[in-house]
Design a protein around this motif. Structure first.
Motif: not given
Length: 356
Positions: A244-251, A257-265
């Motif tokens: 996890v890079i940034d829980p707020k943005t799902g990064k 390699q950077e990815l994004t999820t829409t789930q709340e962390l």
């Protein structure tokens, strides 16, 4: 108030615990499937609902009545077994009417009900045959008719199709679901076959080692598995190790390699390792459009499966498979070729911590 309520059900056999804290509410007319590997506790739950096993603790209520310690014949449940369990020395008609006979129903009533059941299972002319004169599929239809003859409140089916060949299984499971809808009977179906569970259920209970992993509709179970066990047991799945890079943005990051999820962390997940899940059919073999994820990978294997081609790729330590439709007008990548894997933010699932 639910039609069938199971509250804190627990079952131990000596020092071995077969079931831990099972809770569920089932509505009238629902078709529920207990899904899981052998020994996960699904049949144990079914047998306790039927009255064949007594819970170590917990409560079972049927139509607002506590039936936890009632005998099987007092519960108004019908059960279909894996092995058919038909009486070989009785005709089909006698097998179907057996439960009515031992409860001393009038002969005319038994005959009428047997005829209704034979019509219902589409075997109206086979009443005088014996079980050994029937195919496996026909025998299981007779077992189903016998379970329904007494007009039970709940129908229990313990892996009823596992002894049949694949083609008959598909046909019979469709017939069982059609009958259940026609009669509106509350039903619980036990299986280890994920395709069966996904194709006929209103809701699925995924079980593992005596515990419930997840309860949900077939779509929820397949598309949004909560634990690693559910994700890997139901369907083919890619499991990735991410950070996890940034829980707020799902990064997230997978092998740099950077990815994004829409789930709340959770806010304190920054820097933590989390397991990610991605279905093969959610991936396309091209760079993702803006607002979607892209992973750079290398092709390891291309498997032709007829209508579908499964491509296995590698991203450093992670192996990722994807499925594409067979299109003879479109070329396939070669082994060793670098490719871009595209998929939506919504399809990258973060699994619950502690999932088996």
């Amino acid at each position: 108030m639910a039609f069938l309520e199971i509250e804190n059900l627990h079952k131990s056999f000596g020092a071995n615990t077969a079931l831990h804290h099972f809770d569920m509410k089932i509505e009238r007319g629902e078709f529920i499937t207990f899904l899981g590997p052998s020994g996960c506790g699904k049949t144990t739950v079914l047998r306790m609902i039927a009255g064949f096993e007594t819970p170590t603790r917990g409560i079972i209520r049927l139509d607002n009545k506590d039936v936890t310690h009632l005998r099987t014949r007092q519960r108004k449940v019908g059960m279909v077994f894996q092995s058919y369990a038909l009486f070989p020395n009785m005709t089909v008609a006698d097998n179907i009417g057996f439960g009515l006979k031992i409860t001393h129903r009038p002969q005319a009533e038994i005959k009428k009900r047997v005829e209704e059941m034979l019509q219902l299972i589409k075997l109206p002319h086979l009443g005088e045959r014996y079980p050994w004169q029937l195919s496996g599929g026909q025998q299981q239809r007779v077992a189903l008719a016998r379970a329904l003859a007494g007009k039970p409140q709940v129908l229990l089916l313990d892996e009823p199709l596992s002894a049949l060949d694949a083609k008959i299984r598909i046909s019979l499971r469709q017939d069982i679901r059609a009958l259940q809808r026609e009669l509106g009977i509350t039903s619980i179906f036990v299986t280890h076959d994920q395709e069966e569970a996904l194709s006929i259920s209103d809701r699925i209970v995924v079980m593992n080692e005596g515990r419930v992993e997840q309860i949900g509709s077939p779509s929820e179970i397949y598309n949004y598995p909560r634990t690693r066990f559910v994700a890997s047991f139901v369907g083919t799945l890619n499991i990735l190790a991410g950070h996890v890079i940034d829980p707020k943005t799902g990064k997230m990051a997978v092998d740099g390699q950077e990815l994004t999820t829409t789930q709340e962390l959770p806010a304190d997940d920054a820097g933590k390792k989390r397991m990610l899940a991605l279905r093969p059919e959610a991936i396309v073999l091209e760079p993702a459009a803006p607002g979607r994820n892209t992973l750079n990978a290398t092709v390891e294997e291309v498997n032709f499966l007829g209508a579908v081609v499964r491509i296995r790729t590698r991203v450093k330590d992670a192996v990722i498979s994807l499925d594409v439709f067979n299109d003879p007008n479109r070329g396939l990548p070669e082994r060793g070729q670098p490719v871009s894997l595209g998929f939506s933010h919504e399809n990258l699932l973060v699994l619950e911590e502690g999932g088996a």
